[in-house]
Design a protein around this motif. Structure first.
Motif, PDB file in Angstrom:
ATOM      1  N   SER A  37       0.819  -1.211   0.000  1.00 65.43           N
ATOM      2  CA  SER A  37       0.000   0.000   0.000  1.00 65.43           C
ATOM      3  C   SER A  37       0.855   1.264   0.000  1.00 65.43           C
ATOM      4  O   SER A  37       1.693   1.467   0.876  1.00 65.43           O
ATOM      5  N   LEU A  38       0.612   2.118  -0.980  1.00 65.67           N
ATOM      6  CA  LEU A  38       1.288   3.417  -1.032  1.00 65.67           C
ATOM      7  C   LEU A  38       0.805   4.314   0.107  1.00 65.67           C
ATOM      8  O   LEU A  38       1.575   5.096   0.659  1.00 65.67           O
ATOM      9  N   ILE A  39      -0.472   4.192   0.460  1.00 65.06           N
ATOM     10  CA  ILE A  39      -1.038   4.985   1.553  1.00 65.06           C
ATOM     11  C   ILE A  39      -0.349   4.632   2.866  1.00 65.06           C
ATOM     12  O   ILE A  39       0.110   5.507   3.600  1.00 65.06           O
ATOM     13  N   LEU A  40      -0.287   3.339   3.170  1.00 61.02           N
ATOM     14  CA  LEU A  40       0.325   2.914   4.425  1.00 61.02           C
ATOM     15  C   LEU A  40       1.809   3.245   4.460  1.00 61.02           C
ATOM     16  O   LEU A  40       2.346   3.595   5.512  1.00 61.02           O
ATOM     17  N   ASP A  41       2.478   3.171   3.314  1.00 60.36           N
ATOM     18  CA  ASP A  41       3.882   3.551   3.259  1.00 60.36           C
ATOM     19  C   ASP A  41       4.037   5.038   3.568  1.00 60.36           C
ATOM     20  O   ASP A  41       4.901   5.427   4.363  1.00 60.36           O
ATOM     21  N   ALA A  42       3.205   5.879   2.961  1.00 62.36           N
ATOM     22  CA  ALA A  42       3.289   7.322   3.216  1.00 62.36           C
ATOM     23  C   ALA A  42       3.051   7.626   4.683  1.00 62.36           C
ATOM     24  O   ALA A  42       3.724   8.475   5.269  1.00 62.36           O
ATOM     25  N   ARG A  43       2.140   6.909   5.304  1.00 60.20           N
ATOM     26  CA  ARG A  43       1.806   7.162   6.714  1.00 60.20           C
ATOM     27  C   ARG A  43       2.892   6.680   7.670  1.00 60.20           C
ATOM     28  O   ARG A  43       2.881   7.046   8.836  1.00 60.20           O
ATOM     29  N   SER A  44       3.824   5.876   7.185  1.00 60.68           N
ATOM     30  CA  SER A  44       4.876   5.349   8.054  1.00 60.68           C
ATOM     31  C   SER A  44       6.048   6.317   8.216  1.00 60.68           C
ATOM     32  O   SER A  44       6.909   6.104   9.055  1.00 60.68           O
ATOM     33  N   HIS A  45       6.095   7.369   7.428  1.00 61.13           N
ATOM     34  CA  HIS A  45       7.203   8.322   7.492  1.00 61.13           C
ATOM     35  C   HIS A  45       7.013   9.306   8.643  1.00 61.13           C
ATOM     36  O   HIS A  45       5.910   9.797   8.864  1.00 61.13           O
TER      37      HIS A  45
END
Length: 112
Positions: A37-45
């Motif tokens: 998931s690109l969304i979950l990746d973005a939220r991990s930063h």
């Protein structure tokens, strides 16, 4: 649907990157789970302020821009993204995010 834009460079040459997000694209992205998931990746930063359904489309745009810039050797010149009214026609496009039909189509525009 929401259109997004950010600025980047390739070998020092300025580019504008565009994508369109939608509820369908968000659902397809989240269905990929934590590994895809690109969304979950973005939220991990660190410093990312998303993490709610209200920011799903913005988070998808952030993740897509980050993925594209890292994959194609670009440098995002400004971490901010902007909503735009439309995406210019006839730009080079890249598809990614799941299997066809892809969740994301990203467009590149050379800035002259």
């Amino acid at each position: 649907m929401t259109h997004w834009m950010t600025n980047a460079t390739r070998d020092g040459e300025p580019l504008r990157l565009y994508i369109t997000t939608s509820e369908r694209a968000v659902a397809a992205d989240l269905a990929a789970g934590p590994a895809g998931s690109l969304i979950l990746d973005a939220r991990s930063h660190p410093g990312h302020s998303g993490k709610s359904p209200d920011t799903d489309e913005r988070d998808l745009a952030v993740g897509a821009f980050s993925y594209h810039t890292s994959r194609y050797g670009l440098k995002q010149t400004d971490p901010r993204i902007s909503q735009v009214q439309q995406i210019p026609p006839d730009l080079k496009s890249y598809n990614f995010g799941g299997n066809p039909p892809y969740a994301i189509r990203l467009y590149e525009e050379s800035v002259v």
